[in-house]
Design an enzyme around this catalytic site. Structure first.
Site, mmCIF file in Angstrom:
data_model
loop_
_atom_site.group_PDB
_atom_site.id
_atom_site.type_symbol
_atom_site.label_atom_id
_atom_site.label_comp_id
_atom_site.label_asym_id
_atom_site.label_seq_id
_atom_site.Cartn_x
_atom_site.Cartn_y
_atom_site.Cartn_z
ATOM 1 C CE LYS A 1 -1.852 -4.251 2.836
ATOM 2 N NZ LYS A 1 -1.898 -5.308 1.807
ATOM 3 C CB SER B 1 -0.878 0.013 1.255
ATOM 4 O OG SER B 1 -1.532 1.257 1.406
ATOM 5 C CE1 TYR C 1 -4.196 -1.933 4.773
ATOM 6 C CE2 TYR C 1 -3.209 0.193 4.274
ATOM 7 C CZ TYR C 1 -3.744 -1.009 3.852
ATOM 8 O OH TYR C 1 -3.823 -1.276 2.504
#
Length: 168
Positions: free
Chosen positions: A159, A142, A155
């Site tokens: 990632k 991401s 998150y």
């Protein structure tokens, strides 16, 4: 005689979003498409869309967090097709929230899906790719791994870990 597929690709999280978009692109070039996801219904719908475009599609209901389920899926694929040309580790979940409001359970779920899921697949398919001397693995990370945004810390961290693991 029909067009021979240039190869076989497995796309995790393939029932929608980026996964389905990637499958459509591979299908356009004549690849044999293997999709995995948690939802049989969504997989069936995705497969129907791809078959209407003339694609060869197989689906697998797989929880990427379950190493035994991933190993079973890999064994079925390798038995049916002999090898896998491309693995796209796309399955993932998002999360945003202040660190103080992000539970340890949420961290665990993000790690299980977004990091362990790809690792389970890598270790399931890499030995056959190495033995064959061919194959590619694509891990979908991401932009959050590189450009940090407020409330996306958990998150982004997971990632980023996947991105770093992919580069070594």
């Amino acid at each position: 005689m029909g067009k021979r597929a240039p190869g076989t690709v497995l796309i995790t999280g393939g029932a929608g979003g980026i996964g389905l978009a990637a499958a459509k692109r591979f299908a356009k070039d004549g690849w044999r498409i293997l999709l995995s996801d948690l939802s049989a219904e969504r997989l069936d719908a995705a497969a129907q869309i791809l078959r209407e475009k003339g694609a060869q599609v197989e689906t697998f209901v797989v929880d990427v967090t379950d190493p035994a389920a991933v190993a079973t899926c890999a064994a079925q694929i390798l038995e049916r097709h002999g090898h896998l040309d491309v693995l796209i580790n796309n399955a993932g979940i998002g999360h945003h929230g202040e660190i103080a409001d992000t539970s340890l359970e949420t961290w665990k779920r993000l790690i299980d899906v977004n990091l362990w899921g790809p690792l389970h697949h890598i270790y399931a398919f890499l030995p056959s790719m190495k033995a064959r001397g061919a194959g590619q693995i694509v891990n979908v990370s991401s932009g959050q791994a590189f450009i940090k945004m407020p409330t996306w810390g958990a998150y982004a961290a997971i990632k980023a870990a996947l991105g770093v693991a992919s580069e070594v």
